[in-house]
Motif scaffolding. Structure first.
Motif, short mmCIF file in Angstrom:
data_model
loop_
_atom_site.label_atom_id
_atom_site.label_comp_id
_atom_site.label_asym_id
_atom_site.label_seq_id
_atom_site.Cartn_x
_atom_site.Cartn_y
_atom_site.Cartn_z
N UNK A 1 0.81 -1.21 0.00
CA UNK A 1 0.00 0.00 0.00
C UNK A 1 0.85 1.26 0.00
N UNK A 2 2.12 1.13 0.38
CA UNK A 2 2.99 2.30 0.50
C UNK A 2 3.14 3.03 -0.84
N UNK A 3 3.09 2.29 -1.94
CA UNK A 3 3.28 2.93 -3.25
C UNK A 3 2.13 3.87 -3.61
N UNK A 4 0.99 3.72 -2.90
CA UNK A 4 -0.16 4.57 -3.17
C UNK A 4 -0.31 5.66 -2.10
N UNK A 5 0.69 5.81 -1.26
CA UNK A 5 0.64 6.82 -0.20
C UNK A 5 0.97 8.20 -0.75
N UNK A 6 0.28 8.57 -1.79
CA UNK A 6 0.47 9.87 -2.43
C UNK A 6 -0.66 10.80 -1.97
N UNK A 7 -0.34 12.00 -1.53
CA UNK A 7 -1.38 12.90 -1.00
C UNK A 7 -2.43 13.27 -2.04
N UNK A 8 -3.67 13.27 -1.60
CA UNK A 8 -4.76 13.63 -2.49
C UNK A 8 -4.65 15.06 -2.98
N UNK A 9 -4.15 15.94 -2.12
CA UNK A 9 -4.07 17.34 -2.52
C UNK A 9 -2.84 17.66 -3.36
N UNK A 10 -1.96 16.67 -3.55
CA UNK A 10 -0.77 16.88 -4.36
C UNK A 10 0.14 17.97 -3.83
N UNK A 11 0.04 18.26 -2.53
CA UNK A 11 0.87 19.30 -1.93
C UNK A 11 0.32 20.71 -2.10
N UNK A 12 -0.86 20.83 -2.70
CA UNK A 12 -1.43 22.16 -2.93
C UNK A 12 -1.86 22.80 -1.61
N UNK A 13 -1.87 24.11 -1.59
CA UNK A 13 -2.18 24.85 -0.37
C UNK A 13 -3.28 25.87 -0.60
N UNK A 14 -3.87 26.31 0.49
CA UNK A 14 -4.83 27.40 0.50
C UNK A 14 -4.51 28.28 1.69
N UNK A 15 -4.29 29.54 1.44
CA UNK A 15 -3.86 30.49 2.49
C UNK A 15 -2.57 30.01 3.16
N UNK A 16 -1.72 29.38 2.37
CA UNK A 16 -0.44 28.95 2.89
C UNK A 16 -0.48 27.65 3.66
N UNK A 17 -1.63 26.97 3.69
CA UNK A 17 -1.76 25.71 4.42
C UNK A 17 -2.28 24.63 3.49
N UNK A 18 -1.83 23.41 3.72
CA UNK A 18 -2.23 22.29 2.87
C UNK A 18 -3.75 22.14 2.83
N UNK A 19 -4.25 21.67 1.69
CA UNK A 19 -5.69 21.46 1.56
C UNK A 19 -6.20 20.38 2.50
N UNK A 20 -5.56 19.19 2.45
CA UNK A 20 -5.99 18.08 3.28
C UNK A 20 -4.87 17.54 4.18
N UNK A 21 -3.65 17.71 3.77
CA UNK A 21 -2.54 17.21 4.56
C UNK A 21 -1.99 15.89 4.05
N UNK A 22 -0.88 15.49 4.63
CA UNK A 22 -0.17 14.31 4.16
C UNK A 22 -0.88 13.00 4.48
N UNK A 23 -1.80 13.01 5.44
CA UNK A 23 -2.46 11.76 5.85
C UNK A 23 -3.57 11.33 4.90
N UNK A 24 -4.08 12.23 4.11
CA UNK A 24 -5.13 11.88 3.16
C UNK A 24 -4.49 11.50 1.82
N UNK A 25 -4.40 10.19 1.60
CA UNK A 25 -3.70 9.69 0.42
C UNK A 25 -4.61 8.82 -0.44
N UNK A 26 -4.07 8.40 -1.58
CA UNK A 26 -4.83 7.57 -2.51
C UNK A 26 -4.95 6.12 -2.07
#
Length: 210
Positions: free
Chosen positions: A49-74
């Protein structure tokens, strides 16, 4: 809708729908997600499952903060949706093979049950994202809890309900689902959801049992 409506033109929608049993419909949903959740727990523990541990937000931010964070993955999506499809299809085939078990349930085909399960799982997973977005904007780190006692209680409650409300909303768009079934799932579902989180914590997948 997934509902297989009759082709008789003069038959009203109300007449076309058999009487549904709210408790049986709720139990079907709960059992389906217990099976799918068990598969997800096994998957999260698997090194594959580790190969799919890619963040859903792709590292994108809003107001300088991540959209969902590193824990929300595919990695949750790639197993939960097909696992729920399989679980619902198997349960659907079982109740069709044993008519007494199917009384009060939606008269769907196995394929329709599979589609219902997949859509419900998608709603379950997507239902967590608004909550994650709000916590990131409030400065709460992924996997962490607020500093205040009331904040921890509020986040704990919302964390138990968000995904369940998401699945119930999607299911209600596809098949009839009574308010009694909603209440039963909302009453029992959070405890089951929490138990799966505890299992993931014990397995070392999650940082805390929440």
């Amino acid at each position: 809708m997934l509902w297989p409506l009759t082709s008789t033109r003069d038959l009203s929608l109300l007449e076309a729908i058999p009487e549904l049993n709210p408790l049986r419909c709720a139990l079907f949903l709960i059992l389906g997600f217990i099976l799918a959740g068990s598969a997800q727990t096994w998957w999260f523990k698997s090194p594959r499952s580790a190969r799919f541990a890619l963040p859903l937000d792709g590292g994108r931010t809003f107001r300088g903060r991540r959209l969902f964070g590193a824990n929300k993955t595919w990695k949750g999506f790639v197993v939960m949706v097909p696992a729920a499809m399989l679980a619902f299809a198997l349960l659907g085939a079982t109740v069709r093979a044993l008519p007494p078990l199917g009384e009060g349930l939606w008269p769907l085909t196995s394929l329709q049950y599979a589609l219902l399960g997949g859509c419900a799982a998608l709603g379950f997973m997507l239902g967590e994202l608004p909550n994650s977005f709000m916590k990131r904007q409030l400065g709460i780190a992924p996997g962490s809890a607020p500093a205040s006692a009331w904040g921890r209680w509020l986040c704990f409650t919302i964390d138990r309900l968000d995904s369940i409300i998401g699945l119930l909303l999607v299911v209600s768009l596809l098949v009839p689902l009574s308010w009694q079934a909603w209440l039963f799932v909302l009453g029992v579902g959070p405890a089951i959801h929490w138990l799966f989180n505890v299992a993931l914590y014990v397995l070392g997948v999650k940082a805390r049992p929440a």
